[in-house]
Design a protein around this motif. Structure first.
Motif, PDB file in Angstrom:
ATOM      1  N   VAL A   4       0.813  -1.211   0.000  1.00 27.37           N
ATOM      2  CA  VAL A   4       0.000   0.000   0.000  1.00 27.37           C
ATOM      3  C   VAL A   4       0.852   1.269   0.000  1.00 27.37           C
ATOM      4  O   VAL A   4       0.486   2.267  -0.617  1.00 27.37           O
ATOM      5  CB  VAL A   4      -0.973   0.000   1.203  1.00 27.37           C
ATOM      6  CG1 VAL A   4      -1.832   1.252   1.214  1.00 27.37           C
ATOM      7  CG2 VAL A   4      -1.856  -1.243   1.176  1.00 27.37           C
ATOM      8  N   ALA A   5       1.987   1.231   0.675  1.00 19.73           N
ATOM      9  CA  ALA A   5       2.846   2.424   0.785  1.00 19.73           C
ATOM     10  C   ALA A   5       3.765   2.609  -0.415  1.00 19.73           C
ATOM     11  O   ALA A   5       4.552   3.547  -0.443  1.00 19.73           O
ATOM     12  CB  ALA A   5       3.676   2.349   2.071  1.00 19.73           C
ATOM     13  N   ASP A   6       3.651   1.749  -1.430  1.00 17.06           N
ATOM     14  CA  ASP A   6       4.435   1.865  -2.661  1.00 17.06           C
ATOM     15  C   ASP A   6       3.475   2.098  -3.826  1.00 17.06           C
ATOM     16  O   ASP A   6       2.850   1.155  -4.320  1.00 17.06           O
ATOM     17  CB  ASP A   6       5.262   0.601  -2.895  1.00 17.06           C
ATOM     18  CG  ASP A   6       6.121   0.679  -4.146  1.00 17.06           C
ATOM     19  OD1 ASP A   6       5.977   1.645  -4.946  1.00 17.06           O
ATOM     20  OD2 ASP A   6       6.948  -0.236  -4.340  1.00 17.06           O
ATOM     21  N   PRO A   7       3.329   3.346  -4.289  1.00 12.93           N
ATOM     22  CA  PRO A   7       2.363   3.613  -5.360  1.00 12.93           C
ATOM     23  C   PRO A   7       2.681   2.872  -6.663  1.00 12.93           C
ATOM     24  O   PRO A   7       1.783   2.642  -7.470  1.00 12.93           O
ATOM     25  CB  PRO A   7       2.443   5.130  -5.545  1.00 12.93           C
ATOM     26  CG  PRO A   7       3.765   5.522  -5.003  1.00 12.93           C
ATOM     27  CD  PRO A   7       4.060   4.552  -3.897  1.00 12.93           C
ATOM     28  N   HIS A   8       3.916   2.453  -6.840  1.00 13.06           N
ATOM     29  CA  HIS A   8       4.296   1.690  -8.034  1.00 13.06           C
ATOM     30  C   HIS A   8       3.667   0.295  -8.018  1.00 13.06           C
ATOM     31  O   HIS A   8       3.682  -0.399  -9.039  1.00 13.06           O
ATOM     32  CB  HIS A   8       5.821   1.590  -8.146  1.00 13.06           C
ATOM     33  CG  HIS A   8       6.475   2.930  -8.282  1.00 13.06           C
ATOM     34  ND1 HIS A   8       6.705   3.532  -9.495  1.00 13.06           N
ATOM     35  CD2 HIS A   8       6.914   3.801  -7.346  1.00 13.06           C
ATOM     36  CE1 HIS A   8       7.271   4.710  -9.314  1.00 13.06           C
ATOM     37  NE2 HIS A   8       7.397   4.902  -8.000  1.00 13.06           N
TER      38      HIS A   8
ATOM     39  N   LYS B 103       4.344   7.928 -11.021  1.00 14.54           N
ATOM     40  CA  LYS B 103       5.460   8.805 -10.663  1.00 14.54           C
ATOM     41  C   LYS B 103       5.355   9.101  -9.179  1.00 14.54           C
ATOM     42  O   LYS B 103       4.302   9.499  -8.697  1.00 14.54           O
ATOM     43  CB  LYS B 103       5.432  10.099 -11.466  1.00 14.54           C
ATOM     44  CG  LYS B 103       5.734   9.878 -12.931  1.00 14.54           C
ATOM     45  CD  LYS B 103       5.848  11.168 -13.685  1.00 14.54           C
ATOM     46  CE  LYS B 103       6.148  10.827 -15.129  1.00 14.54           C
ATOM     47  NZ  LYS B 103       5.867  11.902 -16.032  1.00 14.54           N
ATOM     48  N   GLY B 104       6.464   8.896  -8.487  1.00 16.84           N
ATOM     49  CA  GLY B 104       6.479   9.150  -7.059  1.00 16.84           C
ATOM     50  C   GLY B 104       7.493   8.240  -6.396  1.00 16.84           C
ATOM     51  O   GLY B 104       8.120   7.409  -7.051  1.00 16.84           O
ATOM     52  N   PRO B 105       7.645   8.384  -5.097  1.00 18.48           N
ATOM     53  CA  PRO B 105       8.624   7.571  -4.374  1.00 18.48           C
ATOM     54  C   PRO B 105       8.190   6.106  -4.304  1.00 18.48           C
ATOM     55  O   PRO B 105       7.009   5.792  -4.469  1.00 18.48           O
ATOM     56  CB  PRO B 105       8.649   8.203  -2.984  1.00 18.48           C
ATOM     57  CG  PRO B 105       7.311   8.840  -2.835  1.00 18.48           C
ATOM     58  CD  PRO B 105       6.911   9.290  -4.205  1.00 18.48           C
ATOM     59  N   ASP B 106       9.150   5.232  -4.028  1.00 18.83           N
ATOM     60  CA  ASP B 106       8.838   3.807  -3.843  1.00 18.83           C
ATOM     61  C   ASP B 106       8.228   3.547  -2.473  1.00 18.83           C
ATOM     62  O   ASP B 106       7.603   2.511  -2.262  1.00 18.83           O
ATOM     63  CB  ASP B 106      10.106   2.955  -3.986  1.00 18.83           C
ATOM     64  CG  ASP B 106      10.613   2.936  -5.414  1.00 18.83           C
ATOM     65  OD1 ASP B 106       9.817   3.174  -6.340  1.00 18.83           O
ATOM     66  OD2 ASP B 106      11.815   2.682  -5.601  1.00 18.83           O
ATOM     67  N   ARG B 107       8.424   4.463  -1.560  1.00 20.44           N
ATOM     68  CA  ARG B 107       7.900   4.332  -0.195  1.00 20.44           C
ATOM     69  C   ARG B 107       7.345   5.687   0.212  1.00 20.44           C
ATOM     70  O   ARG B 107       8.084   6.660   0.354  1.00 20.44           O
ATOM     71  CB  ARG B 107       9.024   3.862   0.731  1.00 20.44           C
ATOM     72  CG  ARG B 107       8.819   3.956   2.225  1.00 20.44           C
ATOM     73  CD  ARG B 107       7.576   3.225   2.729  1.00 20.44           C
ATOM     74  NE  ARG B 107       7.605   3.033   4.165  1.00 20.44           N
ATOM     75  CZ  ARG B 107       7.269   3.967   5.052  1.00 20.44           C
ATOM     76  NH1 ARG B 107       6.905   5.162   4.682  1.00 20.44           N
ATOM     77  NH2 ARG B 107       7.311   3.683   6.336  1.00 20.44           N
ATOM     78  N   LEU B 108       6.039   5.775   0.326  1.00 21.67           N
ATOM     79  CA  LEU B 108       5.385   7.039   0.642  1.00 21.67           C
ATOM     80  C   LEU B 108       5.652   7.486   2.070  1.00 21.67           C
ATOM     81  O   LEU B 108       5.870   6.661   2.956  1.00 21.67           O
ATOM     82  CB  LEU B 108       3.866   6.898   0.454  1.00 21.67           C
ATOM     83  CG  LEU B 108       3.377   6.617  -0.957  1.00 21.67           C
ATOM     84  CD1 LEU B 108       1.885   6.289  -0.942  1.00 21.67           C
ATOM     85  CD2 LEU B 108       3.674   7.790  -1.869  1.00 21.67           C
ATOM     86  N   LYS B 109       5.591   8.810   2.268  1.00 22.72           N
ATOM     87  CA  LYS B 109       5.582   9.392   3.606  1.00 22.72           C
ATOM     88  C   LYS B 109       4.587  10.546   3.579  1.00 22.72           C
ATOM     89  O   LYS B 109       4.188  11.026   2.503  1.00 22.72           O
ATOM     90  CB  LYS B 109       6.977   9.825   4.048  1.00 22.72           C
ATOM     91  CG  LYS B 109       7.621  10.904   3.232  1.00 22.72           C
ATOM     92  CD  LYS B 109       9.025  11.189   3.751  1.00 22.72           C
ATOM     93  CE  LYS B 109       9.707  12.335   3.082  1.00 22.72           C
ATOM     94  NZ  LYS B 109       9.752  12.345   1.648  1.00 22.72           N
ATOM     95  N   LYS B 110       4.163  10.979   4.745  1.00 21.75           N
ATOM     96  CA  LYS B 110       3.167  12.043   4.834  1.00 21.75           C
ATOM     97  C   LYS B 110       3.651  13.279   4.085  1.00 21.75           C
ATOM     98  O   LYS B 110       4.795  13.694   4.228  1.00 21.75           O
ATOM     99  CB  LYS B 110       2.876  12.379   6.298  1.00 21.75           C
ATOM    100  CG  LYS B 110       1.686  13.277   6.470  1.00 21.75           C
ATOM    101  CD  LYS B 110       1.297  13.430   7.918  1.00 21.75           C
ATOM    102  CE  LYS B 110       0.110  14.357   8.045  1.00 21.75           C
ATOM    103  NZ  LYS B 110      -0.287  14.526   9.432  1.00 21.75           N
ATOM    104  N   GLY B 111       2.765  13.848   3.270  1.00 23.83           N
ATOM    105  CA  GLY B 111       3.083  15.029   2.488  1.00 23.83           C
ATOM    106  C   GLY B 111       3.541  14.725   1.069  1.00 23.83           C
ATOM    107  O   GLY B 111       3.543  15.619   0.224  1.00 23.83           O
ATOM    108  N   ASP B 112       3.932  13.482   0.789  1.00 21.35           N
ATOM    109  CA  ASP B 112       4.364  13.110  -0.562  1.00 21.35           C
ATOM    110  C   ASP B 112       3.223  13.246  -1.554  1.00 21.35           C
ATOM    111  O   ASP B 112       2.057  13.048  -1.211  1.00 21.35           O
ATOM    112  CB  ASP B 112       4.851  11.654  -0.608  1.00 21.35           C
ATOM    113  CG  ASP B 112       6.265  11.471  -0.112  1.00 21.35           C
ATOM    114  OD1 ASP B 112       6.990  12.473   0.055  1.00 21.35           O
ATOM    115  OD2 ASP B 112       6.649  10.303   0.110  1.00 21.35           O
ATOM    116  N   LYS B 113       3.592  13.562  -2.791  1.00 22.38           N
ATOM    117  CA  LYS B 113       2.654  13.537  -3.912  1.00 22.38           C
ATOM    118  C   LYS B 113       3.063  12.390  -4.820  1.00 22.38           C
ATOM    119  O   LYS B 113       4.245  12.108  -4.973  1.00 22.38           O
ATOM    120  CB  LYS B 113       2.695  14.852  -4.682  1.00 22.38           C
ATOM    121  CG  LYS B 113       2.141  16.022  -3.885  1.00 22.38           C
ATOM    122  CD  LYS B 113       2.023  17.260  -4.757  1.00 22.38           C
ATOM    123  CE  LYS B 113       1.496  18.448  -3.993  1.00 22.38           C
ATOM    124  NZ  LYS B 113       0.193  18.290  -3.421  1.00 22.38           N
TER     125      LYS B 113
END
Length: 155
Positions: A33-37, A54-64
């Motif tokens: 769930v925390a990996d939008p890819h 497009k985005g990080p492999d591991r989300l954190k609060k505030g990420d788009k």
């Protein structure tokens, strides 16, 4: 093999939520769930495309993060913002139109996690449009399929 039972959960007005028990650790589910890819691996609605994230492999609060979608044969892209995140417990993001998608994970025993996915349209810019077009019900069906697939993946 018995199919996991996905049940509706009442979280109040303008929230569509479903829950299932999954034979996996909260950490394993959180990793998906925390990996939008990897969101295409979860999607039961059939709208998330795997090749356009497009985005990080591991989300954190505030990420788009941006995810390619396709609905009614029309491709489009949505950029969401992570509004809540707690390791192995919660991942929530907000759509540009204001509604939120939330995943809550509660490890009830080692290797068993209660997973609740919710669609909160009370925060939407025009919540009446959600119900007028039936997206509250449609998203409920998508959540059910998503959670069934998730449980089957770890069966």
């Amino acid at each position: 093999m018995t199919q996991a039972s996905v049940i509706p959960v009442d979280q109040g007005p303008k929230i569509t939520a479903r829950q299932v028990n999954v034979n996996a650790s909260a950490a394993d589910i959180f990793a998906l769930v925390a990996d939008p890819h990897r969101h295409h691996e979860l999607d039961g609605s059939g709208t998330v495309r795997d090749s356009t994230v497009k985005g990080p492999d591991r989300l954190k609060k505030g990420d788009k993060f941006s995810v390619g979608m396709k609905q009614f044969g029309v491709p489009y892209k949505i950029t969401s913002t992570v509004t809540d995140l707690a390791d192995n417990k919660v991942v929530e993001w907000q759509h540009p139109m204001g509604h939120k998608w939330r995943w809550e994970l509660v490890e009830t025993a080692p290797g068993n996690t209660q997973v609740t996915e919710s669609f909160n349209y009370g925060t939407a810019k025009v919540p009446a449009m959600i119900t007028a077009f039936g997206y509250d019900k449609k998203n409920g069906e998508g959540i059910t399929k998503t959670l069934e697939q998730l449980a089957k993946r770890f069966a």
